[in-house]
Design a protein around this motif. Structure first.
Motif, mmCIF file in Angstrom:
data_model
loop_
_atom_site.group_PDB
_atom_site.id
_atom_site.type_symbol
_atom_site.label_atom_id
_atom_site.label_comp_id
_atom_site.label_asym_id
_atom_site.label_seq_id
_atom_site.Cartn_x
_atom_site.Cartn_y
_atom_site.Cartn_z
ATOM 1 N N ARG A 185 -6.123 19.224 -0.822
ATOM 2 C CA ARG A 185 -7.182 20.566 -1.799
ATOM 3 C C ARG A 185 -6.947 20.761 -2.898
ATOM 4 O O ARG A 185 -8.292 20.847 -4.015
ATOM 5 C CB ARG A 185 -8.156 21.179 -0.469
ATOM 6 N N PHE A 186 -6.176 21.095 -3.423
ATOM 7 C CA PHE A 186 -6.014 21.706 -4.183
ATOM 8 C C PHE A 186 -6.373 21.043 -5.384
ATOM 9 O O PHE A 186 -6.046 21.705 -7.119
ATOM 10 C CB PHE A 186 -4.386 21.913 -4.384
ATOM 11 N N PHE A 187 -6.010 19.984 -5.354
ATOM 12 C CA PHE A 187 -6.608 18.455 -7.122
ATOM 13 C C PHE A 187 -7.558 19.590 -7.256
ATOM 14 O O PHE A 187 -7.835 18.476 -8.755
ATOM 15 C CB PHE A 187 -6.490 17.281 -6.395
ATOM 16 N N ALA A 188 -8.396 19.292 -6.659
ATOM 17 C CA ALA A 188 -9.590 19.723 -7.167
ATOM 18 C C ALA A 188 -9.679 20.897 -8.237
ATOM 19 O O ALA A 188 -9.928 20.724 -9.724
ATOM 20 C CB ALA A 188 -11.000 20.770 -6.786
ATOM 21 N N LEU A 235 -7.814 21.717 -14.951
ATOM 22 C CA LEU A 235 -6.663 22.395 -15.145
ATOM 23 C C LEU A 235 -6.367 21.187 -16.461
ATOM 24 O O LEU A 235 -5.578 21.505 -17.631
ATOM 25 C CB LEU A 235 -4.864 22.176 -14.646
ATOM 26 N N VAL A 236 -6.181 19.707 -15.848
ATOM 27 C CA VAL A 236 -6.222 18.621 -16.914
ATOM 28 C C VAL A 236 -7.052 19.025 -17.913
ATOM 29 O O VAL A 236 -7.047 18.407 -19.082
ATOM 30 C CB VAL A 236 -5.766 17.077 -15.761
ATOM 31 N N VAL A 281 0.646 9.202 -11.362
ATOM 32 C CA VAL A 281 2.049 9.112 -10.885
ATOM 33 C C VAL A 281 1.920 10.522 -9.635
ATOM 34 O O VAL A 281 1.914 9.856 -8.853
ATOM 35 C CB VAL A 281 3.200 9.487 -11.808
ATOM 36 N N THR A 282 0.822 11.406 -9.841
ATOM 37 C CA THR A 282 1.051 12.673 -8.909
ATOM 38 C C THR A 282 0.252 11.864 -8.004
ATOM 39 O O THR A 282 0.002 12.266 -6.742
ATOM 40 C CB THR A 282 0.651 13.766 -9.203
ATOM 41 N N HIS A 283 -1.406 11.640 -8.446
ATOM 42 C CA HIS A 283 -2.599 10.781 -7.421
ATOM 43 C C HIS A 283 -1.513 10.193 -6.693
ATOM 44 O O HIS A 283 -2.219 10.083 -5.474
ATOM 45 C CB HIS A 283 -3.209 10.740 -8.549
ATOM 46 N N CYS A 284 -1.155 8.995 -7.340
ATOM 47 C CA CYS A 284 -0.514 7.728 -6.382
ATOM 48 C C CYS A 284 0.815 8.225 -4.833
ATOM 49 O O CYS A 284 0.824 7.584 -4.167
ATOM 50 C CB CYS A 284 -0.080 6.625 -7.170
ATOM 51 N N ILE A 285 0.950 9.510 -5.737
ATOM 52 C CA ILE A 285 2.300 9.940 -4.745
ATOM 53 C C ILE A 285 1.910 10.613 -3.208
ATOM 54 O O ILE A 285 1.561 10.487 -2.265
ATOM 55 C CB ILE A 285 3.476 11.194 -4.946
ATOM 56 N N CYS A 286 0.618 11.690 -3.608
ATOM 57 C CA CYS A 286 -0.356 12.117 -2.619
ATOM 58 C C CYS A 286 -1.211 11.263 -2.080
ATOM 59 O O CYS A 286 -2.112 12.060 -0.724
ATOM 60 C CB CYS A 286 -1.065 13.603 -3.524
ATOM 61 N N TRP A 287 -1.914 10.716 -2.906
ATOM 62 C CA TRP A 287 -3.615 9.741 -2.131
ATOM 63 C C TRP A 287 -3.876 10.991 -1.822
ATOM 64 O O TRP A 287 -4.269 11.028 -0.215
ATOM 65 C CB TRP A 287 -2.505 8.851 -1.243
ATOM 66 N N PRO A 288 -5.161 12.211 -2.742
ATOM 67 C CA PRO A 288 -5.784 13.262 -1.776
ATOM 68 C C PRO A 288 -6.589 13.073 -1.185
ATOM 69 O O PRO A 288 -7.352 13.918 -0.890
ATOM 70 C CB PRO A 288 -5.220 13.753 -3.373
ATOM 71 N N ARG A 289 -7.861 12.097 -1.537
ATOM 72 C CA ARG A 289 -8.963 11.655 -0.987
ATOM 73 C C ARG A 289 -8.958 11.576 0.750
ATOM 74 O O ARG A 289 -7.678 10.487 0.844
ATOM 75 C CB ARG A 289 -9.944 10.542 -1.706
ATOM 76 N N MET A 290 -10.358 11.867 0.981
ATOM 77 C CA MET A 290 -10.413 11.038 2.659
ATOM 78 C C MET A 290 -10.569 9.849 2.780
ATOM 79 O O MET A 290 -9.645 9.352 3.711
ATOM 80 C CB MET A 290 -11.421 12.169 3.414
ATOM 81 N N LYS A 291 -11.130 9.423 1.745
ATOM 82 C CA LYS A 291 -11.173 7.844 1.766
ATOM 83 C C LYS A 291 -10.918 6.826 0.650
ATOM 84 O O LYS A 291 -10.338 7.383 -0.398
ATOM 85 C CB LYS A 291 -13.175 7.933 1.005
ATOM 86 N N PRO A 292 -10.006 6.024 1.058
ATOM 87 C CA PRO A 292 -8.867 5.259 0.666
ATOM 88 C C PRO A 292 -9.543 4.271 -0.568
ATOM 89 O O PRO A 292 -9.319 4.651 -1.819
ATOM 90 C CB PRO A 292 -8.524 4.405 1.663
ATOM 91 N N TRP A 293 -11.054 4.134 -0.467
ATOM 92 C CA TRP A 293 -11.517 3.465 -1.615
ATOM 93 C C TRP A 293 -11.729 4.471 -2.999
ATOM 94 O O TRP A 293 -11.300 3.717 -4.277
ATOM 95 C CB TRP A 293 -12.511 3.104 -1.350
ATOM 96 N N ILE A 294 -12.346 6.041 -2.436
ATOM 97 C CA ILE A 294 -11.757 6.368 -3.773
ATOM 98 C C ILE A 294 -10.874 6.735 -4.361
ATOM 99 O O ILE A 294 -10.672 7.016 -5.628
ATOM 100 C CB ILE A 294 -13.251 7.446 -3.235
#
Length: 623
Positions: A458-461, A466-467, A497-510
């Motif tokens: 959830r911290f990805f929000a 921050l980005v 890279v961080t996103h692909c490692i964590c895959w943070p969303r609940m829905k895979p298509w998002i």
């Protein structure tokens, strides 16, 4: 030492000999430096580290100033001959003149400075035809800054046709769309942060902050009103700048907000746009304050409870004041908060941006970058603007970002500390700071931003906010545009890279959609950096490639908005045909399934969403 440098030194020595034979009262030409004896002059390029950014001194005794730099004298300095100090500093992009034979991005040529030490003569060479003053930060007499385009050329306000009705155009093309969008978001109970548009919002706001379509951007716009450019700007305003709360005025050439613009300067325009960004947030906060006033019974109308409604608009018709309406307002508040976030950062950076101008002997002056006539924190108006903008940023930018980065990690940490056998940790777990994170309104705030993420990520929000902060700081700090695009590529790669490692969303298509957006941003950064390094600007082939890649994600926006409108219309028609008593029974049965010690607050539109976005409030908190 190559032949060119040797020739330059010989020429400078010859000039020194010639000038040294004259009287000691003879001033050194602009770009030349007096010797210790004050009798001779030599080329500024011979000073160690070349602080004056002089490229060469040809045989006509003229110094060549590097492209993109301002040079001039300050009247407050001692004007005794050969004691006047020439100051040089990097210009904001577009403020200074460039060598007409070379690209603005090519630094192997420069401007031939006049021999005269007159600031007026130097300004004619260094500044663009509408600007004057230190760092070319002032508009010439009779000219004013354009209100619709950030850092545009100055406009002759008295004779410009659009400037005659500047206030009206600004209200119709900027303020009116802002009010309409505020009403639509409130009535439609729209929340842009529920998942499918998060990455597109980040992409659009970064693109909008790059100012790509301009006289000095990767997509060249000469401001002539060319139909192809107007179409491009229209598409850009709908698909990108709208998500930064800048609407349709960018389609028009620069215009003044009033024909009598003498009282306004660039810093005033920046502050005006800063205030426009605060406007929707202030309106929504006032609405929430009024709702709280009714709820507490402090207003004339008595408090009315409405616990069984689902649709906010129907609830407002029956009850006037209730949690459904508050839910619609909080959704609108978070939506406009994310829309205005980058805008506030950009204009705050414009107010706080500082430039150093230096002389050959190491003396320096700190100036406001976009208003060079002001010393940094040396003008009461600049100090006032800095205080106001900093207070807003401290309230609206820093705390939410830190909260979203830490929540829900801190409540979990508090529970672990409370269960610990260590007495010190137990006492720390009882601190009031931890208690705030367990309050229902704080949890609700976090859910509005983090509902589309898996609990573990959830911290990805907070990372997305921050980005935005890092990107705007980077854009204001890095002077070279090609370097700024390069660092944007590095930032985007790290995010991908961080996103692909964590895959943070609940829905895979998002998750896959976010990866595509971040990858597209990397390509934009690579193309932008390459365009700024080219000498044959504008290169139409490179510009076409940059434009196509930049607009590619807009196709997803069109498809998603079309699907969302069709989905809402179909759902509305289904509700109209449906027996209303069925919906009432379904809602009543769902309410009866709740424990009697709790009540519910709805921020949704149907029962299916209710089961996902339900917020439970403890019964002791009167509602």
């Amino acid at each position: 030492m190559n032949c060119v440098q040797l020739l330059s030194i010989l020429v400078s020595l010859c000039v020194a000999c010639v000038l040294g034979s004259e009287e000691s009262s003879q001033c050194c030409p602009t770009g030349f430096v007096p010797s210790q004896s004050r009798k001779n002059c030599f080329c500024g390029s011979m000073v160690p580290k070349n602080p004056l950014h002089i490229l060469d001194c040809p045989d006509d005794y003229q110094a060549v100033l590097e492209n993109g730099f301002w040079a001039g004298y300050f009247e407050s300095d001692n004007e005794t001959c050969n004691e006047m100090l020439l100051y040089v500093g990097r210009c904001p992009v577009g403020f200074c003149e460039i060598d007409s034979n070379k690209s603005q991005f090519s630094w192997d040529r420069g401007l031939n400075l006049p021999r005269s030490t007159s600031n007026e003569e130097i300004t004619k060479v260094v500044c663009s035809h509408t600007r004057t003053g230190p760092l070319c930060g002032q508009c010439r007499q009779g000219y004013g800054p354009g209100i619709n385009i950030f850092l545009a050329d100055c406009v002759h306000c008295e004779t410009d046709n659009l400037s005659q009705v500047g206030w009206l155009i600004w209200m119709v093309m900027e303020i009116l769309p802002l009010i309409i969008s505020l009403v639509v978001v409130l009535i439609g109970n729209i929340n842009l942060l529920k998942g499918p548009l998060n990455s597109y919002l980040l992409y659009a706001q970064i693109i909008n902050a790059l100012f790509p379509i301009s006289k000095y951007g990767p997509i060249y716009d000469a401001g002539t009103g060319d139909p192809r450019t107007v179409i491009m700007l229209t598409i850009f305003s709908i698909c990108f700048s709208t998500f930064g709360l800048q609407f349709f005025s960018i389609v028009l050439p620069p215009f003044c907000i009033s024909p009598n613009i003498g009282a306004f300067d660039q810093l005033d325009i920046i502050m005006l746009k800063f205030g426009v960004g605060i406007f929707p947030l202030a309106v929504l906060l006032l609405i929430l304050l009024g709702h709280w006033c009714f709820k507490q019974g402090a207003c004339v109308r008595p408090r009315i409870a409405c616990r069984e409604c689902v649709s906010g608009i129907h609830c407002c018709r029956r009850c006037r004041v209730d949690g459904c309406f508050a839910g619609s307002v909080t959704n609108a508040l978070t939506t406009f908060y994310i829309l205005v976030f980058t805008r506030l950062l950009i204009y705050t950076g414009g107010i706080f941006n500082k430039s150093e101008v230096v002389s050959y002997n190491g003396n320096s002056k700190s100036l406001v970058t976009f208003q060079g006539s002001m010393e940094y924190f040396g003008n009461p108006r600049h100090i006032a603007y800095c205080i106001v903008s900093m207070v807003i940023v401290v309230i609206l930018v820093i705390p939410p970002t830190l909260f979203l980065l830490a929540y829900p990690a801190l409540p979990r940490l508090q529970s672990i500390m409370a269960e610990s056998k260590n007495k010190t940790l137990k006492r720390l777990s009882q601190l009031g700071a931890f208690a705030y994170f367990t309050k229902s309104w704080m949890q609700h705030f976090g859910d509005l931003f983090q509902s589309s993420y898996r609990n573990k990520y959830r911290f990805f929000a907070g990372i997305e906010l921050l980005v935005r902060i890092v990107m705007v700081i980077m854009w204001h700090v890095i002077e070279s545009r090609d370097s700024a695009y390069m660092w944007l590529g590095i930032l985007s790669t790290t995010l991908l890279v961080t996103h692909c490692i964590c895959w943070p969303r609940m829905k895979p298509w998002i998750n896959r959609l976010d990866a595509i957006m971040y990858g597209n941003l990397i390509v934009v950064a690579i193309l932008g950096s390459s365009i700024y390094k080219q000498s044959n600007y504008p290169n139409h082939r490179s510009t076409l490639a940059f434009t196509a890649v930049m607009l590619l994600p807009a196709t997803y926006l069109v498809v998603y908005v079309g699907w969302e409108i069709q989905h809402r219309l179909r759902r509305h028609c289904k509700k109209v045909r449906k027996n209303p008593s069925i919906a009432v029974n379904e809602r009543t049965s769902f309410i009866s399934s709740l424990p009697p010690s709790t009540i519910r607050r709805y921020t949704y539109e149907d029962t299916d969403d209710a089961r996902r976005s339900l917020e439970l409030v403890s019964s002791h908190e009167e509602y």
